[in-house]
Every structure is written in C-alpha cells, then in structure tokens.
Design a protein around this motif. Structure first.
Motif, short mmCIF file in Angstrom:
data_model
loop_
_atom_site.label_atom_id
_atom_site.label_comp_id
_atom_site.label_asym_id
_atom_site.label_seq_id
_atom_site.Cartn_x
_atom_site.Cartn_y
_atom_site.Cartn_z
N LEU A 1 35.52 44.77 14.68
CA LEU A 1 36.68 44.06 14.14
C LEU A 1 36.30 42.88 13.26
N LEU A 2 35.11 42.32 13.45
CA LEU A 2 34.72 41.11 12.72
C LEU A 2 33.51 41.34 11.82
N GLY A 3 32.40 41.73 12.39
CA GLY A 3 31.23 42.06 11.58
C GLY A 3 30.33 40.89 11.24
N PRO A 4 29.14 41.19 10.70
CA PRO A 4 28.17 40.15 10.33
C PRO A 4 28.76 39.19 9.31
N GLY A 5 28.39 37.93 9.42
CA GLY A 5 28.89 36.94 8.49
C GLY A 5 30.22 36.33 8.89
N SER A 6 30.85 36.88 9.93
CA SER A 6 32.14 36.35 10.37
C SER A 6 31.94 35.06 11.16
N MET A 7 32.95 34.22 11.15
CA MET A 7 32.92 33.03 11.98
C MET A 7 32.96 33.39 13.45
N GLY A 8 33.64 34.48 13.78
CA GLY A 8 33.71 34.91 15.17
C GLY A 8 32.35 35.24 15.75
N TRP A 9 31.52 35.91 14.97
CA TRP A 9 30.17 36.23 15.45
C TRP A 9 29.37 34.96 15.66
N LYS A 10 29.50 34.00 14.76
CA LYS A 10 28.75 32.75 14.90
C LYS A 10 29.24 31.95 16.11
N ALA A 11 30.54 31.81 16.23
CA ALA A 11 31.10 30.91 17.24
C ALA A 11 30.84 31.38 18.66
N SER A 12 30.71 32.68 18.87
CA SER A 12 30.56 33.20 20.22
C SER A 12 29.11 33.46 20.61
N ARG B 1 21.65 44.68 15.58
CA ARG B 1 20.84 45.90 15.43
C ARG B 1 21.72 47.07 14.99
N ARG B 2 22.93 47.14 15.52
CA ARG B 2 23.85 48.21 15.12
C ARG B 2 24.13 48.17 13.63
N MET B 3 24.22 46.95 13.09
CA MET B 3 24.52 46.77 11.69
C MET B 3 23.28 46.67 10.82
N GLY B 4 22.10 46.63 11.43
CA GLY B 4 20.86 46.55 10.66
C GLY B 4 20.70 45.24 9.92
N VAL B 5 21.16 44.12 10.57
CA VAL B 5 21.08 42.80 9.92
C VAL B 5 20.28 41.85 10.80
N SER B 6 19.79 40.80 10.17
CA SER B 6 19.05 39.77 10.89
C SER B 6 19.99 38.95 11.77
N THR B 7 19.46 38.46 12.88
CA THR B 7 20.26 37.59 13.74
C THR B 7 20.51 36.23 13.10
N ASP B 8 19.99 36.01 11.91
CA ASP B 8 20.32 34.77 11.19
C ASP B 8 21.82 34.66 10.93
N CYS B 9 22.52 35.79 10.91
CA CYS B 9 23.96 35.77 10.65
C CYS B 9 24.72 35.12 11.81
N LEU B 10 24.05 34.92 12.95
CA LEU B 10 24.69 34.30 14.10
C LEU B 10 24.57 32.78 14.07
N ARG B 11 23.86 32.24 13.09
CA ARG B 11 23.61 30.80 13.04
C ARG B 11 24.17 30.19 11.76
#
Length: 305
Positions: A42-53, A295-305
């Motif tokens: 529902l949100l995906g990489p780069g979303s504020m929701g992924w960062k905030a949680s 990993r599901r999206m094939g992106v770095s965990t940097d998107c969480l910060r």
C-alpha cells in the motif's frame, strides 16, 4: 492502528508463519514480507509510512499515546475495553496489534487486504453501550476515523520527536495523505490527509474527550507490560511516560494524564538514546518486516532512514 477484538484471532492468510524476535526479545508469529517480488504493497519504498514505522520506539510511544486518546472518547473506550484481550493479556494484545500494523504498512498488497477483511469481520460483531447508555458499533465510520487518526497522529509525532525533529510540514502532510488508503481499508469514510486537516480534526475532537478510570487502568497495565519481565519494567515505564509526554499539555489535561515529576527531566533524553540505539541495531535485524519488504522490492534499507 489500534485494533479491538480483531487482534485476538488474526491468523493472516498470506505468508508463512513461524517465530521471529520481538523488538525486546521473545517470539511472536511471523509473516513472510519478502514475497511476491516487486509488490510495493500500500505504501512502498520512499514513503513516509515506511520511514516512520521502522524504529520500534515510534511504534511503542506513538501506539500508547494513540490508545490514551482512543480511550478518552466514550464510544471507542467502550468498544476497545469491553471487547479486547488487553485486560487479561496486554503483551499479546500489543503484539497482535503490532503485527496487523506491520502487515498493512510493509506487507504486499494481498496481505494488507486480507488484514482489512479479517479485522473488519471481527469489528462487525463489536456493538454495545457506553457508560452513559449511548449505543455504538465498532464499524461506525466516525469511530474508525478517530481510531485511524489517533494512531497516525501518535506515530508521526513520536517520529518527529525522536527520529526526525526537522521533519517538514510538507512531509507531515505526505504521511497523512499516504495513510488514507489504510484508514479507508479499515472502514473509515474520511480521514485527515494533511497536517492542517489533522490539526483541525484534533481540535474538533478535543472537547469530546474526557478523563476516566479506563485510561488509568490502561496505563497501569501497560507500564508493566514487557516481555522482559522485571528487568524490563523501568524501561517500559519510561516508554509509558514518553507516550503521555507526547500529548500537548491541553490534551493531557483533557484526558486526565500527566508526566510524573520524576520522569519529566529524564524521559526525552532517555528515549532519544533508546531510539538511536535501536535505530542502529535495527540495521542488522534482517528478519524485521521493514527489511523483508526492502528485499521484496529489491531496494536498499536506506529508504527507511
């Protein structure tokens, strides 16, 4: 999102189940957030929701603050307290609610949709009367708006205070706008989708909140609800004080809560230190939902910060 009777039976239909570490130790049921590949959910990489949680401190402090607000509204108070397992098993209740929140935040689309359906089926059975005889149904859209808004407000404000104090007003609004799909997925017809809308809505709701013994009972339970036993109680009590402290003073007075004199000078420095430590530790927690989603999206965990 705070969930009433739904969390006691939430056996998600997507992903494998097993055991995985709690943020503070122990084990809870596990879902597979790594499949299907390329599904952003529902949100995906780069979303504020992924960062905030991504930091457990946000969920812990923001979640408790949200429940204080929920229980201060008479209809939600009755629905949560009369139909929840919190009174008999607060640790499991918080864990199951946390799993549902992770499913709609980091899960693939099917997992999120299955979570909505399951929780909705549970909530459709939740009806009753408040302490003053008013009837309620858990699926009333305005109550679902309040539940969604309190969770969103709690998580975002915990994130601002302890992770990103410089968060822009634009990104605050982006967080609320992204969360609309979650609020409506759980049955709300309208939710605040900007920082201005959230401010106006909270101001509108404030006169409807009131101090009551259920809030105090909840705080008495949650301040000792830690899977670490006696060793974890001092930390859990500080987290509880931080949740109260997250509420502006006017909201604290309306809800009948206050930060203790002993905690007032230490709670924010202690929680900032905890957030920093856990933020670093979570970079290596490969089985956590946020990392699996990356990993599901094939992106770095940097998107969480």
């Amino acid at each position: 999102m705070s969930i009433t009777s739904g969390e006691r039976d939430t056996a998600f239909e997507s992903g494998r189940e097993g055991d995985t570490a709690r943020p503070y130790g122990g084990a809870v049921p596990r879902l597979d957030f790594t499949l299907p590949k390329g599904d952003p959910g529902l949100l995906g990489p780069g979303s504020m929701g992924w960062k905030a949680s991504a930091n457990p401190v946000v969920s812990a402090i923001g979640g408790i603050a949200a429940v204080i607000l929920e229980l201060s509204e008479k209809h939600v108070r009755a629905g949560v307290w009369d139909h929840s397992t919190f009174k008999v098993d607060p640790i499991r209740r918080m864990e199951r609610t946390g799993i549902a929140a992770m499913a709609v935040t980091y899960g693939p689309t099917a997992m999120a949709e299955q979570t909505f359906r399951r929780v909705t089926r549970m909530h459709e059975r939740v009806t009753g009367t408040t302490h003053d005889g008013a009837s309620y149904r858990a699926m009333e859209p305005e109550l679902l708006t309040w539940v969604h808004a309190t969770a969103s407000w709690g998580f975002l404000n915990a994130y601002k205070r302890y992770i990103d104090p410089g968060l822009s007003r634009e990104d605050e609004s982006r967080y609320y706008r992204e969360g609309e799909v979650i609020g409506k997925g759980f049955g709300a017809e309208w939710v605040p989708t900007s920082a201005d809308e959230m401010d106006a809505y909270m101001a509108e709701m404030m006169p409807k909140l009131y101090a009551n013994e259920t809030v105090q009972e909840f705080l008495a339970l949650v301040r000792d609800a830690t899977p670490l036993g006696a060793a974890g109680k001092p930390l859990q009590r500080l987290v509880t004080q931080a949740a109260i402290d997250l509420l502006p003073e006017e909201l604290q007075r309306q809800c009948g809560v206050a930060v203790s004199a002993a905690a007032r000078p230490v709670v924010r420095p202690a929680m900032r230190a905890l957030a920093s430590s856990l933020g670093f530790a979570m970079r290596f927690a490969k089985d956590q939902p946020a990392h699996q989603a990356c990993r599901r999206m094939g992106v770095s965990t940097d998107c969480l910060r």
